[in-house]
Design a protein around this motif. Structure first.
Motif, PDB file in Angstrom:
ATOM      1  N   LEU A   9       1.972 -14.179  -1.155  1.00 58.73           N
ATOM      2  CA  LEU A   9       1.390 -13.398   0.343  1.00 58.73           C
ATOM      3  C   LEU A   9       2.788 -14.852  -0.049  1.00 58.73           C
ATOM      4  N   ASP A  10       3.966 -13.688   1.307  1.00 59.25           N
ATOM      5  CA  ASP A  10       5.386 -14.517   1.861  1.00 59.25           C
ATOM      6  C   ASP A  10       4.840 -15.951   3.448  1.00 59.25           C
ATOM      7  N   ARG A  11       5.265 -16.653   3.039  1.00 55.82           N
ATOM      8  CA  ARG A  11       5.375 -17.913   3.804  1.00 55.82           C
ATOM      9  C   ARG A  11       4.930 -17.417   5.414  1.00 55.82           C
ATOM     10  N   SER A  12       6.126 -16.388   5.405  1.00 54.65           N
ATOM     11  CA  SER A  12       6.017 -16.592   7.094  1.00 54.65           C
ATOM     12  C   SER A  12       3.909 -15.371   7.563  1.00 54.65           C
ATOM     13  N   ASP A  13       3.870 -15.082   6.481  1.00 52.15           N
ATOM     14  CA  ASP A  13       2.201 -14.503   6.702  1.00 52.15           C
ATOM     15  C   ASP A  13       1.053 -15.123   6.498  1.00 52.15           C
ATOM     16  N   ILE A  14       1.517 -17.190   6.464  1.00 54.62           N
ATOM     17  CA  ILE A  14       0.309 -17.893   6.186  1.00 54.62           C
ATOM     18  C   ILE A  14       0.425 -18.770   7.512  1.00 54.62           C
ATOM     19  N   SER A  15      -0.749 -19.444   7.745  1.00 59.52           N
ATOM     20  CA  SER A  15      -1.163 -19.988   9.046  1.00 59.52           C
ATOM     21  C   SER A  15      -1.946 -20.799   8.111  1.00 59.52           C
ATOM     22  N   PHE A  16      -1.552 -22.362   9.290  1.00 58.89           N
ATOM     23  CA  PHE A  16      -2.524 -23.305   8.833  1.00 58.89           C
ATOM     24  C   PHE A  16      -3.358 -24.005  10.137  1.00 58.89           C
ATOM     25  N   VAL A  17      -4.786 -24.205   9.997  1.00 63.56           N
ATOM     26  CA  VAL A  17      -5.602 -24.305  11.173  1.00 63.56           C
ATOM     27  C   VAL A  17      -6.109 -25.871  10.473  1.00 63.56           C
ATOM     28  N   LEU A  18      -5.468 -26.987  11.052  1.00 64.61           N
ATOM     29  CA  LEU A  18      -6.258 -28.420  10.964  1.00 64.61           C
ATOM     30  C   LEU A  18      -6.886 -29.346  11.598  1.00 64.61           C
ATOM     31  N   GLY A  19      -8.132 -29.838  10.777  1.00 67.66           N
ATOM     32  CA  GLY A  19      -9.081 -30.680  11.932  1.00 67.66           C
ATOM     33  C   GLY A  19      -9.554 -31.300  10.843  1.00 67.66           C
ATOM     34  N   GLY A  20     -11.001 -32.360  11.519  1.00 66.91           N
ATOM     35  CA  GLY A  20     -11.354 -33.231  10.363  1.00 66.91           C
ATOM     36  C   GLY A  20     -11.924 -34.866  10.864  1.00 66.91           C
ATOM     37  N   LEU A  21     -12.810 -35.001  10.785  1.00 66.21           N
ATOM     38  CA  LEU A  21     -13.504 -36.586  10.759  1.00 66.21           C
ATOM     39  C   LEU A  21     -14.059 -37.134  10.096  1.00 66.21           C
ATOM     40  N   ALA A  22     -12.896 -38.191   9.276  1.00 66.57           N
ATOM     41  CA  ALA A  22     -13.013 -38.749   8.566  1.00 66.57           C
ATOM     42  C   ALA A  22     -11.966 -40.069   8.319  1.00 66.57           C
ATOM     43  N   PRO A  23     -12.041 -40.935   7.248  1.00 69.97           N
ATOM     44  CA  PRO A  23     -10.646 -41.830   7.764  1.00 69.97           C
ATOM     45  C   PRO A  23      -9.265 -41.569   7.216  1.00 69.97           C
ATOM     46  N   VAL A  24      -8.977 -42.254   8.387  1.00 65.21           N
ATOM     47  CA  VAL A  24      -7.695 -42.513   8.152  1.00 65.21           C
ATOM     48  C   VAL A  24      -6.781 -41.839   7.391  1.00 65.21           C
TER      49      VAL A  24
END
Length: 356
Positions: A163-178
């Motif tokens: 995949l081309d980098r422009s076609d990739i998105s990330f969504v981040l979230g979490g509940l974990a140690p720092v």
């Protein structure tokens, strides 16, 4: 794929502005007029008196009706073609949703279900479950949790392959140690489009950082105590709770302490995207200042919401900034910071656990 196509088509029609949708909106009424057989009249005022134009699709103006029918059909078909083309282009896009779970008995809403529709692409959920190392809410096996995160770069690379980098998105979230949240940010970095979301404890739901910026920033102290002879420092970032110098001195005796303390800090003072970007820039500027003064190792003590912790990790340059280890706070432990994670930066190929 069919389900995604139908959902995307509905989004295009009702939520998104595009040339294709505009053409369909123009052509469809014209086509309806011709098919229904209505008589249309328009009066245009001129200097020589009103000019009246009318046509009847069922009368003597049949040739005009056919012309209008052909033109309207062409407009509708062209608009539909452009909508389908845009959807197919969008279908090549991918949204990698990475959720870190580090709390026991987690039964909350999955992060993937809260991804806003404004992010184009097919969502792929990646859950990093760190709870095997948790007993009664406390991390007792950080090495086991670290091993789970160690495989994440290969997983991301596999999902992004071809995949081309422009076609990739990330969504981040979490509940974990720092330390693990910071490491997650380092792994993803900021080279692709990344949306960071956070957990609203009161509403028990994932939220975007959509509130207004209150203008409050870090107050930075201690940088003037660093000179060319100092290679290691303790960087204390208080963005939610306070990082106490007395606790830091238990594990970092004799090194200079640099403090970054957020004005008016609390556990709910982080819901602005703009504010977080500015705080992250302050953090980056402080680290770059330390690097220019010859510091090669940073011991980071971070008290911050999950979203800000991950953001700081995404901004930490893997090649040009000093080595950094992020400490885990345990109030019940006499050492206060019994272990830390050395981040895979500054030539360190893999994250390492540092037990104290």
């Amino acid at each position: 794929m069919i389900k995604y196509f139908v959902r995307s088509f509905i989004d295009w029609i009702f939520r998104r502005r595009s040339v294709g949708v505009t053409l369909v909106k123009i052509g469809a009424p014209l086509l309806a007029v011709v098919l229904v057989g209505l008589t249309v009249g328009v009066t245009i005022p001129t200097t020589q008196g009103p000019y009246f134009f009318s046509w009847d699709s069922s009368g003597s103006t049949g040739a005009i009706s056919w012309a209008v029918f052909i033109i309207a059909s062409f407009i509708v078909l062209l608009g539909a073609f452009m909508i389908i083309r845009d959807i197919l282009q969008e279908s090549r896009k991918k949204v990698i949703v990475i959720e870190a779970r580090g709390l026991r008995d987690w039964q909350g809403q999955p992060l993937a279900s809260a991804v806003p529709s404004s992010i184009p692409g097919r969502p792929e959920q990646v859950i990093v479950d760190l709870r095997q190392g948790v007993v009664d809410g406390q991390i007792v096996s950080p090495d086991a949790a670290l091993r789970r995160l160690a495989s994440l770069p290969d997983d991301i690379a596999r999902r992004c392959d071809g995949l081309d980098r422009s076609d990739i998105s990330f969504v981040l979230g979490g509940l974990a140690p720092v330390p693990f949240l910071f490491l997650l940010g380092v792994i993803v970095d900021d080279e692709s489009r990344t949306l960071i979301m956070d957990w609203e404890r009161k509403k028990h739901a994932w939220r975007e950082l959509a509130e207004e910026d209150d203008g409050k920033r870090f107050m930075v102290t201690g940088l003037d105590a660093v000179n060319a002879d100092i290679k290691r420092v303790a960087l204390c970032v208080s963005a939610s709770y306070d990082v106490l110098e007395a606790d830091v001195r238990i594990v970092e005796a004799g090194v200079p302490i640099i403090k970054m303390e957020l004005e008016g800090r609390s556990t709910s003072s982080h819901w602005s995207e703009t504010k977080q970007q500015q705080l992250a820039q302050q953090f980056l500027d402080a680290v770059m200042s330390l690097a220019r003064q010859g510091v090669t190792e940073i011991s980071l003590f971070l008290a911050a919401p999950a979203s800000l912790t991950m953001r700081l990790g995404t901004l930490y340059d893997k090649r040009n900034l000093p080595r950094v280890e992020v400490s885990q706070y345990e109030q019940s432990d006499p050492k206060r910071f019994p272990w830390a994670v050395r981040m895979p930066v500054a030539g360190l190929p893999h994250a390492e656990l540092a037990q104290r």
